[in-house]
Design a protein around this motif. Structure first.
Motif, short mmCIF file in Angstrom:
data_model
loop_
_atom_site.label_atom_id
_atom_site.label_comp_id
_atom_site.label_asym_id
_atom_site.label_seq_id
_atom_site.Cartn_x
_atom_site.Cartn_y
_atom_site.Cartn_z
N THR A 6 -22.58 30.76 -9.31
CA THR A 6 -22.59 29.44 -8.67
C THR A 6 -21.17 29.07 -8.30
OG1 THR A 6 -24.47 28.79 -10.03
CG2 THR A 6 -23.22 27.02 -9.00
N ARG A 7 -21.01 28.63 -7.06
CA ARG A 7 -19.71 28.16 -6.60
C ARG A 7 -19.59 26.67 -6.91
NH1 ARG A 7 -19.82 30.07 -0.49
NH2 ARG A 7 -21.87 29.15 -0.74
N HIS A 8 -18.41 26.26 -7.31
CA HIS A 8 -18.15 24.85 -7.61
C HIS A 8 -17.03 24.36 -6.71
CE1 HIS A 8 -20.65 24.48 -11.24
NE2 HIS A 8 -20.39 25.78 -11.36
N LEU A 9 -17.11 23.10 -6.36
CA LEU A 9 -16.12 22.44 -5.52
C LEU A 9 -15.69 21.17 -6.23
CD1 LEU A 9 -15.70 23.53 -2.58
CD2 LEU A 9 -17.06 21.63 -1.80
N ASP A 10 -14.40 20.89 -6.28
CA ASP A 10 -13.99 19.62 -6.87
C ASP A 10 -14.01 18.54 -5.78
OD1 ASP A 10 -11.51 19.56 -5.47
OD2 ASP A 10 -10.48 20.59 -7.09
N THR A 11 -13.80 17.31 -6.17
CA THR A 11 -13.94 16.20 -5.22
C THR A 11 -12.94 16.29 -4.07
OG1 THR A 11 -12.55 14.78 -6.60
CG2 THR A 11 -14.92 14.63 -6.92
N GLY A 12 -11.73 16.70 -4.35
CA GLY A 12 -10.72 16.84 -3.29
C GLY A 12 -11.13 17.88 -2.26
N LEU A 14 -14.19 18.87 -1.62
CA LEU A 14 -15.35 18.39 -0.87
C LEU A 14 -14.93 17.36 0.17
CD1 LEU A 14 -18.32 18.34 -0.21
CD2 LEU A 14 -18.66 16.73 -2.12
N ARG A 15 -14.03 16.48 -0.19
CA ARG A 15 -13.57 15.48 0.79
C ARG A 15 -12.95 16.17 2.00
NH1 ARG A 15 -10.74 10.40 -2.18
NH2 ARG A 15 -11.05 9.47 -0.13
N ALA A 16 -12.16 17.21 1.76
CA ALA A 16 -11.54 17.95 2.87
C ALA A 16 -12.61 18.63 3.72
CB ALA A 16 -10.56 18.98 2.32
N ARG A 17 -13.61 19.23 3.09
CA ARG A 17 -14.68 19.90 3.84
C ARG A 17 -15.51 18.90 4.64
NH1 ARG A 17 -18.03 24.01 1.41
NH2 ARG A 17 -18.69 24.17 3.58
N LEU A 91 -25.29 28.69 -3.09
CA LEU A 91 -24.99 27.30 -2.76
C LEU A 91 -23.86 26.81 -3.66
CD1 LEU A 91 -28.58 25.85 -2.28
CD2 LEU A 91 -27.05 26.83 -0.59
N THR A 92 -23.33 25.66 -3.32
CA THR A 92 -22.18 25.11 -4.04
C THR A 92 -22.60 23.85 -4.78
OG1 THR A 92 -20.74 25.94 -2.29
CG2 THR A 92 -19.81 24.29 -3.73
N VAL A 93 -22.01 23.63 -5.95
CA VAL A 93 -22.27 22.46 -6.78
C VAL A 93 -20.98 21.63 -6.86
CG1 VAL A 93 -22.78 21.69 -9.15
CG2 VAL A 93 -24.06 23.60 -8.14
N LEU A 94 -21.11 20.31 -6.70
CA LEU A 94 -19.96 19.42 -6.85
C LEU A 94 -19.62 19.31 -8.33
CD1 LEU A 94 -17.87 17.39 -5.82
CD2 LEU A 94 -19.65 15.63 -5.97
N SER A 95 -18.46 19.80 -8.71
CA SER A 95 -18.02 19.73 -10.12
C SER A 95 -17.88 18.28 -10.55
CB SER A 95 -16.66 20.43 -10.29
OG SER A 95 -16.78 21.80 -10.06
N ALA A 100 -17.45 12.20 -11.15
CA ALA A 100 -16.12 12.61 -10.70
C ALA A 100 -15.82 12.05 -9.31
CB ALA A 100 -16.00 14.13 -10.70
N TRP A 101 -16.82 12.06 -8.44
CA TRP A 101 -16.64 11.56 -7.07
C TRP A 101 -16.20 10.10 -7.09
CZ3 TRP A 101 -16.45 13.86 -2.42
CH2 TRP A 101 -16.58 13.07 -1.27
#
Length: 193
Positions: A6-12, A14-17, A91-95, A100-101
């Motif tokens: 599983t891929r994880h993305l932090d809030t920063g 995700l905001r950039a994406r 798929l990616t999960v928001l860490s 956190a968001w």
């Protein structure tokens, strides 16, 4: 055959994406009531139980550029596994999820405030344990209720599932009158890429 990690993305990240020319689609797998209370702008609400029910159909309307969101990341991880089993791995999960968001100060659409599912589970489980413990003073054997709830909580932790959370998600206060599972799936199909 190896299972994709599983891929994880932090809030920063995700905001950039989300600000890029090709932002990912956001699937929020919390209950409709939790979603209504607060969600990331542009997110689609497909509660985990609905996602599991319609996962084969959903995989026809999704690509791998999807970020799954829940309160803390647990339900989003379960949703990722369910979709991977249906043929949509990676798929990616928001860490840290919405917790956190929101802490990062990222934009949030707010609606009617409601208790999140974890808080509801803690209230019900704690109340049942208290009733079992205090009730055993008057009714012999009532402490078995506390033992049953404790065993259920231990099983929930080991299996990373929560039967009480599933039951609570079906309660009227956790449903919104406007939520229709078929409409949620159709909305994703209509927004397809």
């Amino acid at each position: 055959m190896s299972t994709p990690v599983t891929r994880h993305l932090d809030t920063g990240e995700l905001r950039a994406r989300l600000a890029s020319d090709s932002p990912p689609r956001l699937l929020d797998v919390r209950s409709p009531a939790e979603f209504e209370a607060a969600h990331i702008p542009g997110a689609y609400n497909v509660p985990l139980d609905t996602l599991r029910e319609h996962r084969e159909e959903l995989t026809r309307h999704l690509d791998t550029d999807v970020v799954l969101v829940c309160r803390s990341g647990q339900r989003a991880g379960a949703a990722e596994r369910a979709l991977a089993e249906a043929g949509l791995p990676g798929l990616t999960v928001l860490s840290g999820g919405m917790t956190a968001w929101e802490k990062s100060g990222a934009p949030v659409n707010h609606g009617q405030e409601r208790w999140d599912m974890e808080r509801q589970v803690r209230l019900v489980a704690g109340s049942l344990v208290l009733v079992g413990a205090l009730g055993s003073l008057a009714v012999p054997g009532m402490q078995l209720l506390s033992a049953f709830v404790g065993g259920g909580l231990a099983f929930a932790a080991i299996s990373n599932t929560c039967a009480m959370g599933v039951l609570l998600s079906k309660m009227p206060w956790n449903r919104t009158p406007s939520f229709d599972p078929r409409a949620a799936v159709a909305q994703l199909a209509d927004s397809g890429r």
